[in-house]
Design a protein around this motif. Structure first.
Motif, PDB file in Angstrom:
ATOM      1  N   HIS A  16      47.165  76.582   1.171  1.00  0.00           N
ATOM      2  CA  HIS A  16      48.607  76.406   1.055  1.00  0.00           C
ATOM      3  C   HIS A  16      48.973  76.219  -0.418  1.00  0.00           C
ATOM      4  O   HIS A  16      48.106  76.066  -1.276  1.00  0.00           O
ATOM      5  CB  HIS A  16      49.065  75.212   1.893  1.00  0.00           C
ATOM      6  CG  HIS A  16      48.933  75.453   3.364  1.00  0.00           C
ATOM      7  ND1 HIS A  16      49.827  74.953   4.271  1.00  0.00           N
ATOM      8  CD2 HIS A  16      48.023  76.159   4.086  1.00  0.00           C
ATOM      9  CE1 HIS A  16      49.475  75.332   5.496  1.00  0.00           C
ATOM     10  NE2 HIS A  16      48.380  76.054   5.408  1.00  0.00           N
ATOM     11  N   GLY A  17      50.270  76.157  -0.699  1.00  0.00           N
ATOM     12  CA  GLY A  17      50.739  76.099  -2.075  1.00  0.00           C
ATOM     13  C   GLY A  17      50.285  74.885  -2.859  1.00  0.00           C
ATOM     14  O   GLY A  17      50.213  74.922  -4.082  1.00  0.00           O
ATOM     15  N   SER A  18      49.962  73.794  -2.143  1.00  0.00           N
ATOM     16  CA  SER A  18      49.564  72.564  -2.835  1.00  0.00           C
ATOM     17  C   SER A  18      48.051  72.356  -2.852  1.00  0.00           C
ATOM     18  O   SER A  18      47.566  71.296  -3.239  1.00  0.00           O
ATOM     19  CB  SER A  18      50.233  71.351  -2.160  1.00  0.00           C
ATOM     20  OG  SER A  18      49.869  71.290  -0.794  1.00  0.00           O
ATOM     21  N   ASP A  19      47.294  73.371  -2.446  1.00  0.00           N
ATOM     22  CA  ASP A  19      45.831  73.233  -2.316  1.00  0.00           C
ATOM     23  C   ASP A  19      45.068  73.553  -3.597  1.00  0.00           C
ATOM     24  O   ASP A  19      43.993  74.151  -3.550  1.00  0.00           O
ATOM     25  CB  ASP A  19      45.318  74.152  -1.196  1.00  0.00           C
ATOM     26  CG  ASP A  19      45.712  73.673   0.184  1.00  0.00           C
ATOM     27  OD1 ASP A  19      46.088  72.501   0.316  1.00  0.00           O
ATOM     28  OD2 ASP A  19      45.638  74.483   1.127  1.00  0.00           O
ATOM     29  N   LEU A  20      45.608  73.156  -4.752  1.00  0.00           N
ATOM     30  CA  LEU A  20      44.972  73.543  -6.018  1.00  0.00           C
ATOM     31  C   LEU A  20      43.576  72.959  -6.179  1.00  0.00           C
ATOM     32  O   LEU A  20      42.670  73.635  -6.675  1.00  0.00           O
ATOM     33  CB  LEU A  20      45.868  73.133  -7.197  1.00  0.00           C
ATOM     34  CG  LEU A  20      47.215  73.858  -7.294  1.00  0.00           C
ATOM     35  CD1 LEU A  20      47.958  73.429  -8.544  1.00  0.00           C
ATOM     36  CD2 LEU A  20      47.036  75.373  -7.277  1.00  0.00           C
ATOM     37  N   GLU A  21      43.383  71.711  -5.761  1.00  0.00           N
ATOM     38  CA  GLU A  21      42.055  71.100  -5.885  1.00  0.00           C
ATOM     39  C   GLU A  21      41.048  71.829  -4.986  1.00  0.00           C
ATOM     40  O   GLU A  21      39.900  72.056  -5.369  1.00  0.00           O
ATOM     41  CB  GLU A  21      42.108  69.610  -5.503  1.00  0.00           C
ATOM     42  CG  GLU A  21      42.762  68.713  -6.535  1.00  0.00           C
ATOM     43  CD  GLU A  21      44.282  68.745  -6.468  1.00  0.00           C
ATOM     44  OE1 GLU A  21      44.829  69.380  -5.529  1.00  0.00           O
ATOM     45  OE2 GLU A  21      44.926  68.142  -7.350  1.00  0.00           O
ATOM     46  N   LYS A  22      41.505  72.193  -3.810  1.00  0.00           N
ATOM     47  CA  LYS A  22      40.644  72.904  -2.861  1.00  0.00           C
ATOM     48  C   LYS A  22      40.265  74.280  -3.413  1.00  0.00           C
ATOM     49  O   LYS A  22      39.112  74.716  -3.308  1.00  0.00           O
ATOM     50  CB  LYS A  22      41.393  73.042  -1.533  1.00  0.00           C
ATOM     51  CG  LYS A  22      40.577  73.572  -0.384  1.00  0.00           C
ATOM     52  CD  LYS A  22      41.430  73.560   0.883  1.00  0.00           C
ATOM     53  CE  LYS A  22      40.685  74.208   2.053  1.00  0.00           C
ATOM     54  NZ  LYS A  22      41.537  74.258   3.267  1.00  0.00           N
ATOM     55  N   ILE A  23      41.240  74.951  -4.008  1.00  0.00           N
ATOM     56  CA  ILE A  23      40.993  76.279  -4.591  1.00  0.00           C
ATOM     57  C   ILE A  23      40.058  76.167  -5.795  1.00  0.00           C
ATOM     58  O   ILE A  23      39.160  76.985  -5.986  1.00  0.00           O
ATOM     59  CB  ILE A  23      42.319  76.943  -5.003  1.00  0.00           C
ATOM     60  CG1 ILE A  23      43.043  77.441  -3.747  1.00  0.00           C
ATOM     61  CG2 ILE A  23      42.102  78.106  -5.957  1.00  0.00           C
ATOM     62  CD1 ILE A  23      44.386  78.046  -4.011  1.00  0.00           C
ATOM     63  N   GLU A  24      40.269  75.141  -6.612  1.00  0.00           N
ATOM     64  CA  GLU A  24      39.424  74.914  -7.780  1.00  0.00           C
ATOM     65  C   GLU A  24      37.959  74.810  -7.363  1.00  0.00           C
ATOM     66  O   GLU A  24      37.068  75.424  -7.965  1.00  0.00           O
ATOM     67  CB  GLU A  24      39.870  73.632  -8.487  1.00  0.00           C
ATOM     68  CG  GLU A  24      39.054  73.279  -9.720  1.00  0.00           C
ATOM     69  CD  GLU A  24      39.555  72.005 -10.377  1.00  0.00           C
ATOM     70  OE1 GLU A  24      39.842  72.026 -11.587  1.00  0.00           O
ATOM     71  OE2 GLU A  24      39.659  70.985  -9.666  1.00  0.00           O
ATOM     72  N   LYS A  25      37.722  74.062  -6.308  1.00  0.00           N
ATOM     73  CA  LYS A  25      36.356  73.865  -5.824  1.00  0.00           C
ATOM     74  C   LYS A  25      35.803  75.135  -5.182  1.00  0.00           C
ATOM     75  O   LYS A  25      34.646  75.500  -5.397  1.00  0.00           O
ATOM     76  CB  LYS A  25      36.345  72.712  -4.813  1.00  0.00           C
ATOM     77  CG  LYS A  25      34.970  72.352  -4.295  1.00  0.00           C
ATOM     78  CD  LYS A  25      35.038  71.150  -3.347  1.00  0.00           C
ATOM     79  CE  LYS A  25      33.651  70.789  -2.821  1.00  0.00           C
ATOM     80  NZ  LYS A  25      33.715  69.630  -1.887  1.00  0.00           N
ATOM     81  N   TYR A  26      36.630  75.835  -4.420  1.00  0.00           N
ATOM     82  CA  TYR A  26      36.181  76.997  -3.645  1.00  0.00           C
ATOM     83  C   TYR A  26      35.901  78.209  -4.533  1.00  0.00           C
ATOM     84  O   TYR A  26      34.902  78.910  -4.361  1.00  0.00           O
ATOM     85  CB  TYR A  26      37.243  77.349  -2.605  1.00  0.00           C
ATOM     86  CG  TYR A  26      36.790  78.321  -1.541  1.00  0.00           C
ATOM     87  CD1 TYR A  26      36.133  77.873  -0.399  1.00  0.00           C
ATOM     88  CD2 TYR A  26      37.037  79.689  -1.664  1.00  0.00           C
ATOM     89  CE1 TYR A  26      35.725  78.751   0.591  1.00  0.00           C
ATOM     90  CE2 TYR A  26      36.631  80.581  -0.683  1.00  0.00           C
ATOM     91  CZ  TYR A  26      35.970  80.112   0.444  1.00  0.00           C
ATOM     92  OH  TYR A  26      35.571  80.984   1.417  1.00  0.00           O
ATOM     93  N   PHE A  27      36.795  78.452  -5.517  1.00  0.00           N
ATOM     94  CA  PHE A  27      36.669  79.642  -6.358  1.00  0.00           C
ATOM     95  C   PHE A  27      36.119  79.346  -7.751  1.00  0.00           C
ATOM     96  O   PHE A  27      35.855  80.260  -8.524  1.00  0.00           O
ATOM     97  CB  PHE A  27      38.024  80.342  -6.494  1.00  0.00           C
ATOM     98  CG  PHE A  27      38.477  81.051  -5.248  1.00  0.00           C
ATOM     99  CD1 PHE A  27      37.998  82.320  -4.935  1.00  0.00           C
ATOM    100  CD2 PHE A  27      39.365  80.456  -4.377  1.00  0.00           C
ATOM    101  CE1 PHE A  27      38.417  82.983  -3.782  1.00  0.00           C
ATOM    102  CE2 PHE A  27      39.786  81.102  -3.230  1.00  0.00           C
ATOM    103  CZ  PHE A  27      39.309  82.365  -2.925  1.00  0.00           C
ATOM    104  N   GLY A  28      35.981  78.076  -8.084  1.00  0.00           N
ATOM    105  CA  GLY A  28      35.475  77.722  -9.397  1.00  0.00           C
ATOM    106  C   GLY A  28      36.449  77.993 -10.520  1.00  0.00           C
ATOM    107  O   GLY A  28      36.050  78.237 -11.663  1.00  0.00           O
ATOM    108  N   ILE A  29      37.744  77.936 -10.208  1.00  0.00           N
ATOM    109  CA  ILE A  29      38.786  78.171 -11.210  1.00  0.00           C
ATOM    110  C   ILE A  29      39.474  76.844 -11.521  1.00  0.00           C
ATOM    111  O   ILE A  29      39.984  76.192 -10.608  1.00  0.00           O
ATOM    112  CB  ILE A  29      39.843  79.177 -10.693  1.00  0.00           C
ATOM    113  CG1 ILE A  29      39.173  80.494 -10.301  1.00  0.00           C
ATOM    114  CG2 ILE A  29      40.931  79.425 -11.735  1.00  0.00           C
ATOM    115  CD1 ILE A  29      40.109  81.444  -9.573  1.00  0.00           C
TER     116      ILE A  29
END
Length: 373
Positions: A16-29
């Motif tokens: 979702h739009g607020s999942d930046l921490e989750k995306i950071e961990k998942y994609f390494g960005i």
């Protein structure tokens, strides 16, 4: 239909739009390098007047807020075009959704879909039977008011419409909303209208139902400051209704001081920062039209006329899914929203993105063209 509003796609991670921490961990960005096209937040950031005002008045934290939030409600009423006594403030729009659903405690509720999943969650929590009215793709997700009114029946106690709607960015006009309210009144249905994105609508296209408060007392309008005023961390939302007895009953059930002193003070600045408000509307209006017109020329997608600060796109190119588009964009630090978790959009052909600053919007269009050109 009683299927859950949010669907799961097996074997794929959805964000979702607020999942930046989750995306950071998942994609390494690093999240600092991600541009949030999925969050629908004003790209100008917070109001400069509010930023300066809060910075110089931090001492308000030493005192309790006014339990009636008298001045804050006056500022909201002046900004929104209603009466102060018609305003209820809450800890974000989320609390207000919960309060209005809780006070009505409907046995049966009707939600216009596809839409924001929080309505369903709150309805389930109070044991409501949740039914859905599906906006039709063949009508470009625009409301067929006559057809919708025919589905309203005695026994349904609460109806929820997001206007403009998320994720479709389509809108229902005040004239159509008047017809809906008349029909709701005839069937003893209370209507909850979520206007989170109404302030982004084009100047020449009125979508707000505020003027209908003088005609009807069987509805409430809910708004927050997370999107238009780019201040989700302040947790300030407000509702407007002419049913003053309902407001009194809700206030009696609310926790005292649900709005903190900083959020209370912020209202006196942000709702009066007309330069910021105008710049926001001009930016979104200009970019919305530019991007819409550009995407209309693409043979590989279909777009739906947007009224909010985001646009819904349907993929027509064979072999490309919304998840493919999401992954392609996020690898470039551009986060949009894969809409396959929305009810009715499980076929993985829809995605949504909001309008950011012009250079970033151009960057996203170029990125999308690599996959969909």
């Amino acid at each position: 239909m009683s299927t859950s509003m949010e669907q799961k796609i097996e074997g794929k991670e959805h964000f979702h739009g607020s999942d930046l921490e989750k995306i950071e961990k998942y994609f390494g960005i690093p999240k600092e390098k991600i541009t949030g096209f999925g969050a629908n937040v004003n790209p100008l950031g917070i109001s400069p007047k509010m930023k300066e005002g809060l910075a110089t008045h931090l001492d308000v934290l030493t005192a309790y807020p006014d339990p009636e939030y008298t001045e804050l409600r006056k500022h909201i009423a002046s900004y929104a075009g209603c009466k102060p006594e018609q305003v209820l403030v809450g800890n974000g729009c989320t609390e207000l959704i919960s309060l209005f659903i809780g006070i009505h405690h409907p046995k049966k509720a009707l939600v216009v879909s596809p839409t924001y999943s929080e309505y369903e969650r709150e309805l389930r929590l109070v044991g409501s039977e949740v039914n859905y009215y599906a906006l039709k793709e063949e009508l470009d997700f625009q409301m067929d008011v006559d057809d919708f009114c025919q589905t309203l029946k005695d026994g349904t106690e609460l109806c929820i419409i997001c206007n403009p709607n998320n994720p479709t960015s389509t809108a229902t006009t005040p004239d159509d909303m008047r017809q809906i309210l008349e029909c709701c009144k005839n069937h003893h249905i209370f209507l909850m209208v979520d206007e989170t994105y109404a302030e982004f609508a084009p100047e020449d296209t009125s979508v707000s139902s505020v003027n209908l408060l003088s005609e009807f007392d069987n509805f409430a309008i809910l708004r927050g400051i997370s999107k238009f005023f780019a201040a989700p961390g302040l947790r300030l939302g407000y509702a407007m209704t002419s049913d003053l007895e309902l407001l009194k009953n809700i206030k009696e059930q609310m926790n005292p001081w649900s709005i903190n002193s900083l959020a209370e003070l912020a209202g006196s600045y942000m709702f009066n920062d007309w330069d910021y408000i105008r710049r926001t509307r001009d930016l979104i209006s200009s970019e919305r039209e530019r991007i819409y017109q550009e995407l209309l020329t693409w043979k590989t997608v279909k777009v739906y006329k947007p009224y909010a600060n985001f646009i819904l796109v349907k993929i027509l190119k064979e072999g490309v899914t919304s998840y493919d588009v999401f992954v392609h964009a996020i690898k470039k630090g551009l986060m949009l929203r894969d809409c396959s978790t929305f009810l009715g959009m499980e076929d993985e052909t829809f995605f949504r993105f909001c309008f950011m600053m012009p250079d970033k919007n151009t960057e996203l269009l170029a990125c999308l063209k690599e996959l969909l050109g």
